[in-house]
Scaffold this motif. Structure first.
Motif, PDB file in Angstrom:
ATOM      1  N   ALA A 100      32.891  18.489   2.482  1.00 34.85           N
ATOM      2  CA  ALA A 100      31.647  17.714   2.568  1.00 34.85           C
ATOM      3  C   ALA A 100      31.929  16.260   2.928  1.00 34.85           C
ATOM      4  N   PHE A 101      33.051  15.741   2.463  1.00 35.44           N
ATOM      5  CA  PHE A 101      33.422  14.368   2.805  1.00 35.44           C
ATOM      6  C   PHE A 101      33.787  14.254   4.285  1.00 35.44           C
ATOM      7  N   LEU A 102      34.497  15.261   4.795  1.00 36.55           N
ATOM      8  CA  LEU A 102      34.936  15.232   6.186  1.00 36.55           C
ATOM      9  C   LEU A 102      33.821  15.627   7.159  1.00 36.55           C
ATOM     10  N   VAL A 103      32.922  16.513   6.711  1.00 38.18           N
ATOM     11  CA  VAL A 103      31.834  17.010   7.576  1.00 38.18           C
ATOM     12  C   VAL A 103      30.516  16.776   6.845  1.00 38.18           C
ATOM     13  N   PRO A 104      29.942  15.577   6.940  1.00 37.34           N
ATOM     14  CA  PRO A 104      28.744  15.261   6.160  1.00 37.34           C
ATOM     15  C   PRO A 104      27.466  15.929   6.664  1.00 37.34           C
ATOM     16  N   TYR A 105      27.411  16.357   7.939  1.00 43.73           N
ATOM     17  CA  TYR A 105      26.174  16.922   8.465  1.00 43.73           C
ATOM     18  C   TYR A 105      25.931  18.295   7.848  1.00 43.73           C
ATOM     19  N   TRP A 106      24.771  18.498   7.267  1.00 43.17           N
ATOM     20  CA  TRP A 106      24.525  19.641   6.404  1.00 43.17           C
ATOM     21  C   TRP A 106      24.585  20.985   7.121  1.00 43.17           C
ATOM     22  N   LYS A 107      24.113  21.077   8.345  1.00 37.72           N
ATOM     23  CA  LYS A 107      24.136  22.360   9.050  1.00 37.72           C
ATOM     24  C   LYS A 107      25.563  22.794   9.373  1.00 37.72           C
ATOM     25  N   THR A 108      26.359  21.854   9.853  1.00 32.15           N
ATOM     26  CA  THR A 108      27.764  22.166  10.145  1.00 32.15           C
ATOM     27  C   THR A 108      28.512  22.535   8.865  1.00 32.15           C
ATOM     28  N   LEU A 109      28.198  21.813   7.792  1.00 32.95           N
ATOM     29  CA  LEU A 109      28.835  22.078   6.503  1.00 32.95           C
ATOM     30  C   LEU A 109      28.541  23.502   6.028  1.00 32.95           C
ATOM     31  N   ILE A 110      27.298  23.927   6.137  1.00 31.27           N
ATOM     32  CA  ILE A 110      26.917  25.278   5.710  1.00 31.27           C
ATOM     33  C   ILE A 110      27.617  26.336   6.552  1.00 31.27           C
ATOM     34  N   HIS A 111      27.672  26.116   7.860  1.00 30.69           N
ATOM     35  CA  HIS A 111      28.335  27.099   8.725  1.00 30.69           C
ATOM     36  C   HIS A 111      29.821  27.217   8.397  1.00 30.69           C
ATOM     37  N   GLU A 143       0.849  -1.179   0.000  1.00 27.84           N
ATOM     38  CA  GLU A 143       0.000   0.000   0.000  1.00 27.84           C
ATOM     39  C   GLU A 143       0.891   1.238   0.000  1.00 27.84           C
ATOM     40  N   GLU A 144       0.312   2.377  -0.250  1.00 26.48           N
ATOM     41  CA  GLU A 144       1.097   3.601  -0.351  1.00 26.48           C
ATOM     42  C   GLU A 144       1.788   3.928   0.974  1.00 26.48           C
ATOM     43  N   CYS A 145       3.044   4.316   0.850  1.00 27.24           N
ATOM     44  CA  CYS A 145       3.827   4.679   2.036  1.00 27.24           C
ATOM     45  C   CYS A 145       3.734   6.182   2.263  1.00 27.24           C
ATOM     46  N   LYS A 146       3.528   6.566   3.500  1.00 30.55           N
ATOM     47  CA  LYS A 146       3.400   7.982   3.835  1.00 30.55           C
ATOM     48  C   LYS A 146       4.383   8.429   4.911  1.00 30.55           C
ATOM     49  N   ASP A 147       5.163   7.499   5.431  1.00 23.49           N
ATOM     50  CA  ASP A 147       6.140   7.838   6.463  1.00 23.49           C
ATOM     51  C   ASP A 147       7.376   6.965   6.271  1.00 23.49           C
ATOM     52  N   TRP A 148       8.564   7.530   6.504  1.00 22.51           N
ATOM     53  CA  TRP A 148       9.793   6.819   6.199  1.00 22.51           C
ATOM     54  C   TRP A 148      10.790   6.875   7.359  1.00 22.51           C
ATOM     55  N   ILE A 149      11.678   5.900   7.339  1.00 27.39           N
ATOM     56  CA  ILE A 149      12.831   5.867   8.246  1.00 27.39           C
ATOM     57  C   ILE A 149      14.068   6.166   7.404  1.00 27.39           C
ATOM     58  N   TYR A 150      14.892   7.101   7.854  1.00 29.26           N
ATOM     59  CA  TYR A 150      16.079   7.494   7.096  1.00 29.26           C
ATOM     60  C   TYR A 150      17.340   6.980   7.779  1.00 29.26           C
ATOM     61  N   GLU A 151      18.334   6.698   6.961  1.00 31.62           N
ATOM     62  CA  GLU A 151      19.596   6.160   7.478  1.00 31.62           C
ATOM     63  C   GLU A 151      20.299   7.160   8.389  1.00 31.62           C
ATOM     64  N   ASN A 152      20.229   8.447   8.049  1.00 31.91           N
ATOM     65  CA  ASN A 152      20.850   9.492   8.867  1.00 31.91           C
ATOM     66  C   ASN A 152      20.165  10.825   8.573  1.00 31.91           C
ATOM     67  N   ASN A 153      20.559  11.835   9.276  1.00 33.84           N
ATOM     68  CA  ASN A 153      20.028  13.191   9.085  1.00 33.84           C
ATOM     69  C   ASN A 153      21.089  14.125   8.527  1.00 33.84           C
ATOM     70  N   ASN A 154      21.994  13.594   7.720  1.00 29.45           N
ATOM     71  CA  ASN A 154      23.108  14.385   7.216  1.00 29.45           C
ATOM     72  C   ASN A 154      22.699  15.427   6.184  1.00 29.45           C
ATOM     73  N   THR A 155      21.544  15.256   5.550  1.00 32.66           N
ATOM     74  CA  THR A 155      21.110  16.212   4.536  1.00 32.66           C
ATOM     75  C   THR A 155      19.677  16.642   4.815  1.00 32.66           C
ATOM     76  N   VAL A 156      19.235  17.657   4.074  1.00 38.02           N
ATOM     77  CA  VAL A 156      17.860  18.135   4.239  1.00 38.02           C
ATOM     78  C   VAL A 156      16.866  17.139   3.659  1.00 38.02           C
ATOM     79  N   PHE A 157      17.358  16.138   2.949  1.00 38.16           N
ATOM     80  CA  PHE A 157      16.489  15.122   2.374  1.00 38.16           C
ATOM     81  C   PHE A 157      15.650  14.448   3.459  1.00 38.16           C
ATOM     82  N   SER A 158      16.281  14.144   4.575  1.00 38.80           N
ATOM     83  CA  SER A 158      15.554  13.522   5.685  1.00 38.80           C
ATOM     84  C   SER A 158      14.844  14.560   6.536  1.00 38.80           C
ATOM     85  N   MET A 159      15.477  15.715   6.735  1.00 38.49           N
ATOM     86  CA  MET A 159      14.875  16.744   7.568  1.00 38.49           C
ATOM     87  C   MET A 159      13.558  17.253   6.979  1.00 38.49           C
TER      88      MET A 159
END
Length: 552
Positions: free
Chosen positions: A240-251, A108-124
């Motif tokens: 980006a390779f050394l600091v994968p978390y998106w918020k830290t990367l942007i700062h 059936e259609e999926c409406k909620d997901w589990i993400y591997e990590n929160n390193n990008t805004v894709f999961s956020m």
């Protein structure tokens, strides 16, 4: 170049030669100019990793633990669709625990997901199964960049190169606001704001770099500008390779741009723009700074004695230059022709450059390594461009460069997949030559335009580049129709651009033009040499002022 400067340390230099002496002043200004280009290049590609996809699966409430994880042993091996949810058979649950046999086989259609990590805004932002939302982030960013470069060109001509450079460089700080976004609409709005503010650096920087140098350093300015972009992209891949978390990367990427506040004092305005716009007192200060920094033997009194008209006369600039704008561009056929050819060439080279990167599916390694390799591969092309354009000229290397790039792209598409190394070699050849054209066309287009409208027309050319950048991600769709179609598309556009360049003049070792009418008269002089007797030459023999009278 430097021998002439040293000679002027001992001998008296004429005031008119101050801008032709390359020295410490130009080196420092080039260095200051390249730093913002590096940071803006990082911001320009940040969405590639910041909004990158992460592994995910559908959430199954009946089976999840108190701390859900991406990898679970009970997930049905046959189910690989991320957008549908396997239905649990509650009658065969073992102690309320799921196993591989706890599912009915229905979905059936999926409406909620589990993400591997929160390193990008894709999961956020919960972007699973919404690929158009992910693609829209990059599209919105490119639209903002296009708007910024267009407005920055006009602003740089109207108010000066330095204010645009300083404001856009400091404006990179706005990128930090994206870390505060909690919803998709807010995030893409901030993505647009980020690009719309800092993108103007790409317009103001090359203009100010070419206008403070001499004839010999124009290609060097274009190469350094391109190298700053490539170095920014390469540095971003490493960070980006050394600091994968998106918020830290942007700062890390954006916070250092606060230092560009010092550019209010460190960066000087283009003296050519100051002279052309009647800024007599400011340009005298700039000329004195150049003399002092480059240690030129020029009397201060000679500079002080120059008024507005003498400045324009000394540096061979027209007195009516400040009145020229888009209306005069469209009334003068020669400048309009140059603009249309430059626009087509800038679109083409950007379209092919980024299109080749996107379609380079055979490059080995992870996404960070591939991105780094793509940036590094551009460096040899720029060295080739600098050598050929200084030794041979601007026009012919670009004509043959576009032609070779087009042939290499078409050949790469036609070679069967079984000849893998031949296909890769042709791809690398196309990428190398395209990189050389990428840098060469930037320098060439700036030399084609007069100072009075250089920023505005360069902004429009950069807008065409942005359109090419936006069109490149769509090329993989053509591969679904035919694997050869993408390569043929790249090749045909390159060959067309090569043919169009025949219509434009050579600009090597020719002084920069300052007015539209000056461009037309220079072409008229060239036409006079080909006309025999007293026969009136056709085409560009008349000045643009004569054309205005004919049109109206």
């Amino acid at each position: 170049m430097f021998k002439k400067t040293k000679k002027c340390e001992n001998e008296q230099c004429d005031v008119s030669n101050i801008l032709e002496k390359f020295g410490k002043y130009q080196i420092l200004q080039y260095f200051y100019a390249c730093l913002p280009a590096m940071f803006v290049s990082m911001i320009n590609v940040n969405y590639v990793f910041v909004a990158g996809e992460v592994n995910h699966r559908c959430r199954i409430p009946e089976c999840e633990s108190s701390s859900p994880e991406m990898a679970v042993s009970w997930w049905p091996a046959a189910h690989v669709d991320h957008c549908s949810k396997p239905v649990v058979n509650s009658t065969i649950l073992e102690n309320n625990l799921c196993t591989n046999l706890s599912f009915t086989g229905a979905v059936e259609e999926c409406k909620d997901w589990i993400y591997e990590n929160n390193n990008t805004v894709f999961s956020m932002l919960n972007l699973a199964c919404h690929p158009w939302k992910q693609s829209l982030i990059g599209a919105i960013h490119n639209i903002g960049m296009a708007l910024a470069m267009l407005l920055a060109g006009w602003t740089a001509d109207r108010f000066g190169r330095k204010p645009v450079l300083v404001m856009c460089s400091i404006g990179c700080l706005t990128s930090n606001l994206k870390t505060l976004a909690t919803s998709y609409p807010v995030y893409i709005a901030l993505e647009f704001l980020e690009a719309a503010i800092c993108g103007g650096v790409y317009t103001a920087l090359p203009v100010i770099m070419i206008e403070i140098g001499n004839k010999k350093s124009r290609v060097l300015a274009g190469v350094l500008f391109s190298y700053a972009i490539y170095m920014g992209e390469a540095a971003f891949a490493v960070v980006a390779f050394l600091v994968p978390y998106w918020k830290t990367l942007i700062h890390i990427m954006c916070s250092p741009t606060l230092l560009f506040v010092t550019y209010i004092l460190l960066v000087s305005e283009s003296p050519r723009w100051q002279i052309l716009n009647g800024k007599a007192d400011p340009v005298k200060k700039t000329l004195k700074l150049i003399v002092k920094t480059n240690k030129l033997n020029v009397k201060t009194e000679d500079i002080d004695n120059l008024d507005e008209e003498k400045l324009k006369s000394t540096y061979s600039m027209e007195s009516n230059a400040t009145k020229e704008g888009f209306r005069e561009v469209f009334r003068c056929r020669e400048v309009l022709k140059r603009f249309l050819v430059a626009t087509a060439c800038r679109f083409t080279v950007t379209f092919i450059y980024y299109g080749l990167i996107i379609n380079s599916v055979w490059l080995p390694g992870n996404k960070y390594t591939n991105f780094l390799l793509a940036a590094i591969m551009s460096f040899p092309g720029d060295l080739i461009a600098m050598y050929l354009m200084n030794k041979v000229g601007r026009k012919m290397p670009l004509i043959y460069g576009y032609l070779i790039s087009g042939i290499a792209c078409i050949a790469c598409g036609l070679v069967p997949g079984s000849f893998k190394w031949l296909k890769i070699s042709l791809f690398l050849l196309g990428k190398l030559v395209t990189s050389a054209c990428f840098t060469g066309i930037i320098t060439y287009t700036m030399e084609l335009f007069p100072t009075s409208v250089r920023g505005s027309l360069l902004g429009l050319c950069t807008l065409a580049s942005s359109v090419g950048n936006m069109a490149a991600p769509l090329t993989p769709v053509l591969a679904t129709i035919s694997p050869v179609l993408v390569s043929v598309c790249f090749g045909c556009t390159a060959i067309i651009a090569s043919c169009l360049l025949i219509l434009t003049p050579e600009t090597m070792d020719i002084p920069l033009m300052d007015t539209i009418d000056q461009v037309a008269r220079s072409v008229a002089i060239g036409n006079e040499k080909t006309v025999k007797g007293n026969k009136k030459p056709s085409g560009n023999m008349e000045s643009c002022e004569d054309r205005r009278k004919e049109v109206f």
